[in-house]
Design a protein around this motif. Structure first.
Motif, PDB file in Angstrom:
ATOM      1  N   GLU A  83       0.832  -1.220   0.000  1.00 13.91           N
ATOM      2  CA  GLU A  83       0.000   0.000   0.000  1.00 13.91           C
ATOM      3  C   GLU A  83       0.860   1.261   0.000  1.00 13.91           C
ATOM      4  OE1 GLU A  83      -3.151  -0.083  -0.402  1.00 13.91           O
ATOM      5  OE2 GLU A  83      -3.498  -2.222  -0.126  1.00 13.91           O
ATOM      6  N   HIS A 136      -0.920   4.402  -1.072  1.00  6.96           N
ATOM      7  CA  HIS A 136      -2.142   4.850  -0.384  1.00  6.96           C
ATOM      8  C   HIS A 136      -1.955   4.864   1.127  1.00  6.96           C
ATOM      9  CE1 HIS A 136      -6.413   4.598   0.948  1.00  6.96           C
ATOM     10  NE2 HIS A 136      -6.591   5.402  -0.080  1.00  6.96           N
ATOM     11  N   PRO A 183      -5.825   7.468   4.261  1.00  7.87           N
ATOM     12  CA  PRO A 183      -4.973   8.239   3.360  1.00  7.87           C
ATOM     13  C   PRO A 183      -4.747   9.659   3.882  1.00  7.87           C
ATOM     14  CG  PRO A 183      -7.204   8.259   2.549  1.00  7.87           C
ATOM     15  CD  PRO A 183      -7.224   7.411   3.788  1.00  7.87           C
ATOM     16  N   SER A 203      -2.054  10.960  -0.837  1.00  9.03           N
ATOM     17  CA  SER A 203      -2.239   9.539  -1.137  1.00  9.03           C
ATOM     18  C   SER A 203      -3.018   9.377  -2.436  1.00  9.03           C
ATOM     19  CB  SER A 203      -2.980   8.847   0.012  1.00  9.03           C
ATOM     20  OG  SER A 203      -2.244   8.948   1.210  1.00  9.03           O
ATOM     21  N   TYR A 204      -2.769   8.253  -3.110  1.00 10.02           N
ATOM     22  CA  TYR A 204      -3.436   8.012  -4.385  1.00 10.02           C
ATOM     23  C   TYR A 204      -4.921   7.758  -4.176  1.00 10.02           C
ATOM     24  CZ  TYR A 204      -4.840   5.726  -8.703  1.00 10.02           C
ATOM     25  OH  TYR A 204      -5.504   5.391  -9.856  1.00 10.02           O
ATOM     26  N   GLY A 205      -5.730   8.291  -5.080  1.00 11.66           N
ATOM     27  CA  GLY A 205      -7.170   8.084  -5.047  1.00 11.66           C
ATOM     28  C   GLY A 205      -7.883   9.279  -5.642  1.00 11.66           C
TER      29      GLY A 205
END
Length: 950
Positions: free
Chosen positions: A244, A247, A321, A326-328
């Motif tokens: 992870e 994230h 996150p 963070s990715y998203g």
């Protein structure tokens, strides 16, 4: 008045963009370039949404909040039915071109709606409405399951109540009830959630199981240093070990790649957003706007603390996150919308009409400053912890990170040879080699490499491919088969990637039973060996007995290794470090195979012809202790030990006739030394005079003492010391021992090495026994009146090994004690001598003349008179010892001699258990060895009845 410089907030916008840039940098460094491009697209959309929201009037935010809440509730309700499941959690809705995580929208919606409801002032109805809205959303999120987000949303709702200045009286019991109910949450936790809590609470979590993520986060943060490892060529592989990393553990990942500086930038940017949100709340014109800005600050601060804390393992891994970092896509867009809300509140506060009443302090959110300071303190403390982790455990964690992504195949070193004094090989290596291929490092698609390897091994190409095709999951090495030395050298010189050549490790002993008990054998290391050698690799060949064990560190050499980099699943991805093995040193012995063969053959004949069951011969340099021969019969064939062990052959020889086949009886079998001990007793009289050596005393056929009669081996007349040694007169030594007493005998005997290990460089030496009234009592036995008399002639409480007898023969004959030594040196480019203990001169050496005269007389016209025709003078002492363990008549045959007598150069000691008279059985063996050593023709062995008894 309007002022664009006052309406905008470049600090919060810059902080948001910094988080985005650092997040993109993290994605690129861990090899997720496509994710970075996608995230950049979401960021662009988010910036547009931020600008639109920032232009909204604050009084329009309530409508936005209700719309967001309604949409998020609908989507949350739909997730269990049509949601996308990832890793067992169903939290996303797929809309084709993009996916949406409704819980992220619900967080911000909860802030907006709570601000709208609570901004109108406190009432029980509004409190209950807020709680009902929060409970509905939290329940829907918890069903996904997403317990961490549900907990954050519940905490957000609780903090909104505090910020809205809801009276403490209803809040205290409410919060108390919530804290009390927390243990009940365990009933609703999934197994993986329970594992996360266990990992956080326990320091003994399995790092290969539940503790994996925590360990990898520690490695990432601890190894990153100030500037990170993203420029390391192997960083892409390192990054695969951090789960992870885009994230949940993005903070640990950015520190791993870009250093603590980048991590501090993430912390600083999060703090800027939290503080600028708090400042916007203070300047808000309306209470609703203040609560919205403060709520956004709460969300950013809470997410930062939870995410950074999880990356540092100071908080449980909650999967939380950091917004914008963070990715998203949903997290990014919602994060920018939240920033837009803060900008809208700030713009509304700055653009307040002149007639608008100023906000009262009472209307500001409660505890806003304290909360901001608490967030700051927590993040600063975590930053300090990250720095301490790097300074205190950085090298350790970096090494652990390097270790986990490497697998090394041991390249065993060839064992050194063992040679006799003239260079004759005594222990060699079987010329067999194993060729193996490391999957994924050997280019299977390269037909040229396959064909080259097949040609070098003389195999069809299909036989090279087959072992690779048959590799099972987790195996990285395929063995192709054996190779001759020439083939092995050709493969090594070809330098084909992924091809390894290793010796089989099997030993060959050309002289078999003649030297087996000296050389020992080699086997696969066991736990005891690994305790002895801390760095011994699993499967290593080590010496298990004899010289192979004694000098294992010299002979074994240093193993090499071929390392490879592997991904987290264990699959090789690239070649790593290679360390070539270093061959072991050759060990050169003092042993003379000519003398060893002569001693073994003579001893074998003596044992067979006399009816004895075992025997030993020691041939040693009387000046240095160098062992020239160490014969022992019966023997065993150490070739059966391989490795691998030939179990059938081993069972056959260990079950065969003959006691103690695995022992070398020269130093591992103790027996009564009989009359060979008389020169020790005579030496005691020289140190503690009780009887003048010139004094003649009556002896006869026996001596009665304490009611018991002790026989002589034949009737004799009066003798002095010289004559008593010459004829081996028992009665003389009975009387002498009675006068000396056991303590004085033991004192001098101890200095002559009786009852103690000789120090020979072989493992497992027997010490023999030298009994006194005290020591015999300690083992639960009784010292009888006659025990002292028997002690005087080497019977009863005295036992010794042949090498001990050889030592005291030298000690009396030369006045100095030597330490037996087989090893002469080892080959390290030049021959390096092995450390040898220097001879130790006896303190009573100058007093031993009468004893030596008796030994000389024995070798001329006494019990050892058969040595009289040697080309050199000799001194000797024979022995015929009563031994209850001996076969036949129960007599052990001893013979020990030094020569030339004037300046002894060699000592030869022989013993045959159950062999009868020493001069008859062991004497010819000793004489043949002395004759060979001094260049005389080997004498014919006399008949057993022709020699006088000893």
């Amino acid at each position: 008045m309007r002022g664009n410089d006052r309406e905008s907030d470049p600090w919060i916008v810059t902080a948001a963009l910094v988080l985005v840039v650092l997040g993109l940098l993290n994605l690129v460094s861990i090899g997720l370039t496509s994710f970075a491009v996608r995230q950049l697209g979401f960021a662009v959309v988010g910036v547009g949404a931020m600008w639109v929201v920032s232009r909204m009037r604050v009084d329009k935010l309530s409508r936005l909040g209700w719309w967001m809440l309604g949409a998020s509730v609908v989507m949350l309700a739909a997730v269990p039915f049509v949601g996308v499941s990832v890793k067992g959690a169903q939290r996303w809705l797929d809309f084709g071109l993009f996916t949406v995580q409704p819980s992220e929208i619900a967080k911000l919606a909860l802030v907006l709606v709570a601000a709208t409801v609570l901004a109108r002032g406190y009432s029980t109805l509004r409190l209950l409405a807020t709680l009902a809205i929060a409970a509905t959303v939290v329940a829907l999120v918890a069903m996904q399951p997403d317990l961490s987000t549900a907990v954050v949303m519940a905490a957000t709702a609780a903090l909104m109540l505090v910020l809205a200045r809801v009276p403490l009286l209803p809040l205290v019991p409410l919060f108390t009830l919530g804290v009390a109910a927390m243990p009940l949450a365990v009933l609703f936790l999934r197994p993986y959630q329970l594992e996360r809590i266990h990992v956080f609470l326990s320091s003994e979590a399995d790092p290969s199981g539940p503790g994996w993520a925590s360990l990898q986060a520690d490695i990432a943060v601890g190894s990153g240093g100030l500037w990170g490892l993203a420029r390391d060529p192997m960083y892409a592989l390192r990054a695969q070990y951090l789960p992870e990393s885009e994230h949940d553990l993005a903070f640990a990942s950015v520190v791993y790649g870009w250093g603590l500086i980048a991590g501090l930038a993430v912390v600083a940017a999060s703090l800027v957003i939290a503080w600028r949100s708090a400042l916007a709340a203070r300047r808000a014109r309306t209470r609703q706007g203040a609560l919205v800005a403060a709520g956004v600050g709460v969300l950013f601060g809470m997410h930062a603390i939870l995410s950074v804390g999880a990356s540092l393992s100071v908080l449980p891994h909650t999967g939380m996150p950091i917004p914008l970092f963070s990715y998203g896509g949903t997290v990014a867009i919602v994060g920018f919308v939240a920033i837009g809300l803060v900008l809208a509140v700030r713009r509304d506060g700055v653009a307040r009409p002149l007639w608008a009443p100023p906000s009262k302090r009472r209307g500001r959110p409660r505890g806003m400053t304290v909360g901001s300071l608490a967030v700051t303190a927590a993040l600063v403390a975590m930053s300090v912890f990250a720095w301490q982790l790097q300074t205190e455990r950085g090298p350790e964690l970096r090494a652990l990170g390097d270790q986990q992504m490497q697998r090394c195949i041991r390249l065993p070193a060839e064992r050194g040879l063992i040679l006799d004094r003239t260079g004759v090989p005594l222990a060699t290596n079987v010329p067999e080699y194993t060729v193996s291929v490391v999957a994924r490092l050997f280019d299977e698609s390269n037909l040229g490499a396959r064909g080259q390897l097949a040609a070098l091994l003389g195999l069809p190409p299909a036989e090279v491919d087959a072992p690779l095709d048959e590799l099972r999951e987790g195996e990285v090495q395929a063995v192709l088969g054996r190779a001759t030395p020439d083939q092995a050298r050709a493969v090594i010189d070809a330098h084909i990637p992924g091809v390894l050549v290793a010796p089989s490790g099997k030993r060959h002993y050309p002289f078999g039973t003649t030297l087996a008990s000296i050389l020992g054998y080699v086997g696969v290391g066991d736990p005891e060996d690994m305790e002895r050698w801390n760095h011994l690799a699993l499967g290593s060949r080590v010496g298990k007995a004899g010289l192979e064990k004694q000098y294992d560190a010299l002979l074994r050499g240093s193993d090499g290794k071929q390392c490879m980099y592997v991904d987290p699943s264990g699959r090789p991805v690239a070649a790593g470090e290679r360390v070539d093995p270093i061959r072991g040193h050759d060990l050169r012995l003092h042993l003379d195979m000519g003398l060893q063969n002569l001693a073994t053959d003579g001893l074998t004949q003596a044992v067979r012809s006399s009816g004895g069951d075992l025997g030993a011969v020691v041939v040693m340099n009387a000046r240095t202790g160098a062992v020239l021969a160490l014969a022992s019969v019966p023997g065993f064939d150490n070739n059966v030990y391989g490795p691998p062990v030939d179990l059938v052959a081993l069972a056959s020889q260990t079950g065969g006739p003959g006691p103690g086949r695995m022992l070398n009886h020269a130093f591992q079998t103790a027996a009564p030394p009989g009359s060979t001990f008389k020169i020790v007793t005579a030496s005691v009289d020289m140190v503690h005079p009780v009887l003048s050596p010139d004094q003649v005393i009556a002896t006869g056929a026996s001596y009665t003492y304490g009611g018991h009669t002790f026989n002589n081996w034949q009737p004799m007349g009066p003798h002095n010391m010289l004559q008593a040694i010459q004829t081996s007169d028992n009665v003389y030594f009975y009387k002498l021992a009675e006068l000396l007493g056991p303590e004085r005998i033991a004192e001098v005997a101890d200095q002559l090495g009786v009852g103690r290990a000789s120090g020979i460089d072989l493992p497992g030496e027997a010490t023999g026994f030298l009994g006194t009234p005290t020591s015999v009592g300690e083992i639960g036995s009784t010292w009888y009146p006659g025990s002292t008399l028997l002690m005087g002639i080497g019977q009863g409480t005295v036992t010794a090994t042949p090498i001990q007898v050889a030592r005291w023969t030298v000690g009396v004959g030369t006045g100095a004690m030597v330490t037996p030594q087989l090893a002469a040196g080892y080959d390290a480019g030049t021959i390096v001598p092995v450390d040898t203990e220097q001879p130790r001169r006896l303190p009573f050496a100058d007093l031993l003349g009468p004893v030596r005269a008796g030994m000389r007389a024995s070798a001329t016209v006494g019990t050892g008179g058969q040595l009289a025709d040697l080309p050199v003078t000799a001194g000797t002492k024979t022995g015929t010892a009563e031994d209850p363990s001996a076969p036949g008549k129960g007599l052990d045959a001893w013979f020990s001699a030094v020569a030339p007598f004037e300046n002894p150069e060699i000592v030869v000691t022989a013993m045959v258990r159950g062999g009868g008279f020493g001069s008859a059985t062991s004497g010819p063996v000793v004489k043949a060895i002395l004759a060979r050593y001094f260049g005389a023709p080997a004498p014919a062995a006399p008949a057993a009845t022709a020699a006088p008894p000893g």
